[in-house]
Motif scaffolding. Structure first.
Motif, PDB file in Angstrom:
ATOM      1  N   ALA A 138    -109.963 -14.335   0.583  1.00  0.00           N
ATOM      2  CA  ALA A 138    -111.361 -13.930   0.745  1.00  0.00           C
ATOM      3  C   ALA A 138    -112.202 -14.412  -0.432  1.00  0.00           C
ATOM      4  O   ALA A 138    -113.339 -14.870  -0.258  1.00  0.00           O
ATOM      5  CB  ALA A 138    -111.456 -12.408   0.890  1.00  0.00           C
ATOM      6  N   GLN A 139    -111.646 -14.311  -1.643  1.00  0.00           N
ATOM      7  CA  GLN A 139    -112.368 -14.790  -2.820  1.00  0.00           C
ATOM      8  C   GLN A 139    -112.611 -16.289  -2.738  1.00  0.00           C
ATOM      9  O   GLN A 139    -113.728 -16.777  -2.973  1.00  0.00           O
ATOM     10  CB  GLN A 139    -111.585 -14.457  -4.087  1.00  0.00           C
ATOM     11  N   MET A 140    -111.562 -17.046  -2.440  1.00  0.00           N
ATOM     12  CA  MET A 140    -111.688 -18.501  -2.374  1.00  0.00           C
ATOM     13  C   MET A 140    -112.656 -18.926  -1.269  1.00  0.00           C
ATOM     14  O   MET A 140    -113.493 -19.813  -1.469  1.00  0.00           O
ATOM     15  CB  MET A 140    -110.315 -19.127  -2.129  1.00  0.00           C
ATOM     16  N   ALA A 146    -120.086 -20.522  -0.621  1.00  0.00           N
ATOM     17  CA  ALA A 146    -121.251 -20.537  -1.502  1.00  0.00           C
ATOM     18  C   ALA A 146    -121.718 -21.959  -1.789  1.00  0.00           C
ATOM     19  O   ALA A 146    -122.926 -22.230  -1.841  1.00  0.00           O
ATOM     20  CB  ALA A 146    -120.915 -19.822  -2.818  1.00  0.00           C
ATOM     21  N   GLN A 147    -120.763 -22.868  -1.959  1.00  0.00           N
ATOM     22  CA  GLN A 147    -121.142 -24.245  -2.260  1.00  0.00           C
ATOM     23  C   GLN A 147    -121.841 -24.889  -1.063  1.00  0.00           C
ATOM     24  O   GLN A 147    -122.761 -25.699  -1.223  1.00  0.00           O
ATOM     25  CB  GLN A 147    -119.905 -25.062  -2.659  1.00  0.00           C
ATOM     26  N   GLY A 148    -121.398 -24.523   0.153  1.00  0.00           N
ATOM     27  CA  GLY A 148    -122.062 -25.038   1.341  1.00  0.00           C
ATOM     28  C   GLY A 148    -123.499 -24.556   1.442  1.00  0.00           C
ATOM     29  O   GLY A 148    -124.411 -25.328   1.786  1.00  0.00           O
ATOM     30  N   LEU A 149    -123.741 -23.294   1.123  1.00  0.00           N
ATOM     31  CA  LEU A 149    -125.097 -22.761   1.142  1.00  0.00           C
ATOM     32  C   LEU A 149    -125.954 -23.390   0.043  1.00  0.00           C
ATOM     33  O   LEU A 149    -127.133 -23.684   0.247  1.00  0.00           O
ATOM     34  CB  LEU A 149    -125.065 -21.238   0.970  1.00  0.00           C
ATOM     35  N   MET A 241    -113.915 -28.517  -3.903  1.00  0.00           N
ATOM     36  CA  MET A 241    -112.581 -29.109  -3.963  1.00  0.00           C
ATOM     37  C   MET A 241    -111.719 -28.444  -5.030  1.00  0.00           C
ATOM     38  O   MET A 241    -110.494 -28.366  -4.889  1.00  0.00           O
ATOM     39  CB  MET A 241    -112.682 -30.608  -4.229  1.00  0.00           C
ATOM     40  N   ILE A 242    -112.328 -27.942  -6.099  1.00  0.00           N
ATOM     41  CA  ILE A 242    -111.569 -27.225  -7.129  1.00  0.00           C
ATOM     42  C   ILE A 242    -110.891 -26.001  -6.526  1.00  0.00           C
ATOM     43  O   ILE A 242    -109.693 -25.755  -6.754  1.00  0.00           O
ATOM     44  CB  ILE A 242    -112.496 -26.811  -8.289  1.00  0.00           C
ATOM     45  N   PHE A 243    -111.635 -25.261  -5.723  1.00  0.00           N
ATOM     46  CA  PHE A 243    -111.099 -24.012  -5.178  1.00  0.00           C
ATOM     47  C   PHE A 243    -110.271 -24.243  -3.916  1.00  0.00           C
ATOM     48  O   PHE A 243    -109.343 -23.481  -3.640  1.00  0.00           O
ATOM     49  CB  PHE A 243    -112.244 -23.037  -4.938  1.00  0.00           C
ATOM     50  N   VAL A 244    -110.592 -25.284  -3.149  1.00  0.00           N
ATOM     51  CA  VAL A 244    -109.743 -25.628  -2.008  1.00  0.00           C
ATOM     52  C   VAL A 244    -108.362 -26.039  -2.499  1.00  0.00           C
ATOM     53  O   VAL A 244    -107.336 -25.644  -1.941  1.00  0.00           O
ATOM     54  CB  VAL A 244    -110.385 -26.752  -1.174  1.00  0.00           C
ATOM     55  N   LEU A 290    -113.676 -38.422  -8.158  1.00  0.00           N
ATOM     56  CA  LEU A 290    -114.044 -37.099  -8.679  1.00  0.00           C
ATOM     57  C   LEU A 290    -113.519 -35.994  -7.780  1.00  0.00           C
ATOM     58  O   LEU A 290    -113.046 -34.957  -8.256  1.00  0.00           O
ATOM     59  CB  LEU A 290    -115.560 -36.981  -8.810  1.00  0.00           C
ATOM     60  N   LEU A 291    -113.611 -36.204  -6.471  1.00  0.00           N
ATOM     61  CA  LEU A 291    -113.125 -35.192  -5.528  1.00  0.00           C
ATOM     62  C   LEU A 291    -111.610 -35.034  -5.632  1.00  0.00           C
ATOM     63  O   LEU A 291    -111.098 -33.909  -5.603  1.00  0.00           O
ATOM     64  CB  LEU A 291    -113.521 -35.564  -4.099  1.00  0.00           C
ATOM     65  N   VAL A 292    -110.906 -36.146  -5.746  1.00  0.00           N
ATOM     66  CA  VAL A 292    -109.449 -36.075  -5.905  1.00  0.00           C
ATOM     67  C   VAL A 292    -109.099 -35.367  -7.204  1.00  0.00           C
ATOM     68  O   VAL A 292    -108.205 -34.507  -7.247  1.00  0.00           O
ATOM     69  CB  VAL A 292    -108.828 -37.491  -5.870  1.00  0.00           C
ATOM     70  N   ALA A 293    -109.812 -35.716  -8.275  1.00  0.00           N
ATOM     71  CA  ALA A 293    -109.565 -35.074  -9.568  1.00  0.00           C
ATOM     72  C   ALA A 293    -109.809 -33.572  -9.482  1.00  0.00           C
ATOM     73  O   ALA A 293    -109.020 -32.770 -10.000  1.00  0.00           O
ATOM     74  CB  ALA A 293    -110.463 -35.694 -10.638  1.00  0.00           C
TER      75      ALA A 293
END
Length: 424
Positions: A138-140, A146-149, A241-244, A290-293
């Motif tokens: 739920a947190q993730m 939030a990033q989508g909004l 991507m950090i949280f995914v 950057l996304l991969v990183a």
């Protein structure tokens, strides 16, 4: 799992809404500060103030709950948090933002403590592990949503700040209106820093480094994106991507943690995270790189906290786990306060890539120290003597989270042979 969802859906929904609001304000502040011309040094202070407030809240809020009760504390802190969020665009000044961030860190810590107390009260020993997993998910999901909004809004205006305040206000309703009775609140006995360091030097040093790492990832990623010239959509995708990565990799690493020498896993995980930082710092493959990183760093950093906590518990008696884990939570908070400040200083010197340089140094330091500790203490010979890995929401861990985890460790220990858990 369905039983847990049926009993706790209102609380989990409230947590997700809360994390949408908190996750968006973390990104929004970094980008808006850049638009307002705040220096990197000042933005690092503003970001650090949240973690200072969170650390103070973890020490003060439990006493507030004992004095006036869960409901009053929850309502008061929730009101302050919602008001603080909507004041950002009205008080666009470095000192004001620092004070607001400190207030929000304190309030969010208290809100988490109360929400987790209610969540704990809806579970049994048999379902607590699944409830913790759902709590993390739920947190993730909240942070990623939030990033989508954020990507569809305008950081230069008022709308996103109003939306954040509304989401945080709405998050209280499912929790306050749930039929779950107000839970009791208990604290653990104290353990000194010297005692916990004697038990596990690697646990103490590692958790301290993870505090700096998480605060940089959570607080300075938006600043990095803004300074790098990324669009709002690109910044949102980068942070997501950090949280995914953390959400998808958490459980495979947990599975390995219960089957390998945890120190070897810490070394391997930290080195992979280091390579992710190198990819991000060099800028290879452009935005895709950057996304991969981000995925690699998040995927390695998020589980490391839980692995370090489990490793420390390997060397503790059950009755000492809660006190030790609470002390490690404090150590993590100390590291979190300094993380954004050091990151900001590096970004001033070497540019936006200082964000990755700081995390790379911490990853390399953790791997090196773990290798050295492997020469100082033999590995645990039997997995029966080891504590079980349990995922921990390190970014928002509170004393109640720690209590829930200890209950889960107790269930794993007493149910290992298929017997029923002992009544407390």
């Amino acid at each position: 799992m369905f039983t847990v969802i049926r009993n706790s859906w209102a609380l989990l929904l409230g947590i997700m809404l809360l994390m949408i609001g908190n996750g968006m304000q973390g990104t929004l502040i970094g980008v808006r500060g850049e638009l307002e011309g705040f220096s990197t040094a000042w933005m690092s202070v503003v970001v650090s103030a949240y973690f200072a407030g969170f650390l103070l809240g973890s020490q003060v809020v439990p006493e507030m709950i004992r004095r006036v009760g869960h409901v009053r504390v929850f309502a008061a802190l929730g009101s302050f948090a919602s008001a603080g969020l909507i004041l950002y665009p009205a008080l666009v000044q470095e000192v004001s933002w620092t004070g607001l961030r400190f207030l929000l860190g304190f309030c969010f810590c208290g809100v988490y403590i109360v929400a987790e107390s209610w969540l704990n009260n809806t579970t049994t020993n048999e379902t607590r592990g699944r409830a913790l997993s759902l709590y993390m998910i739920a947190q993730m999901l909240g942070i990623v949503t939030a990033q989508g909004l954020f990507a569809v809004g305008d950081a230069a205006g008022y709308t996103l700040f109003i939306l954040v305040s509304v989401l945080v206000s709405l998050s209280f309703a499912p929790i306050l209106l749930s039929a779950t009775p107000v839970p009791p609140f208990e604290t653990t006995k104290a353990m000194s820093f010297r005692e916990i360091y004697a038990v596990s030097p690697l646990g103490c040093i590692g958790i301290f480094l993870m505090g700096g790492m998480f605060s940089a990832l959570f607080g300075m990623s938006g600043v990095f994106g803004a300074q790098s010239g990324l669009t709002s959509g690109e910044i949102a995708l980068f942070i997501s991507m950090i949280f995914v990565g953390g959400m998808l990799v958490q459980y495979p690493i947990g599975w390995l943690s219960d089957r390998l020498d945890r120190r070897r896993l810490i070394v391997i995980t930290a080195l992979i995270g280091f390579l992710g930082c190198v990819l991000g710092a060099t800028g290879l493959a452009g935005f895709t790189g950057l996304l991969v990183a981000a995925f690699v760093i998040g995927g390695m950093a998020n589980p490391l906290y839980s692995v370090l906590l489990a490793y420390t518990n390997d060397h503790l008696d059950y009755e000492d786990m809660a006190a030790a884990s609470a002390r490690l939570l404090f150590i993590n908070g100390l590291g979190a306060i300094g993380g954004p400040i050091v990151t900001g200083a590096l970004m001033d010197v070497v540019g936006p890539r200082g964000f990755f340089v700081f995390i790379a140094v911490l990853m390399a330091g953790l791997a090196s120290y773990a290798v050295w500790r492997m020469t100082q203490r033999p590995a645990i010979e039997s997995s029966d003597d080891a504590a079980q890995y349990v995922p921990v929401p390190a970014m928002a861990a509170t004393p109640v989270t720690i209590g829930n985890l200890v209950d889960e460790w107790e269930w794993d220990e007493t149910s290992a042979d298929g017997v029923e858990a002992e009544a407390k």
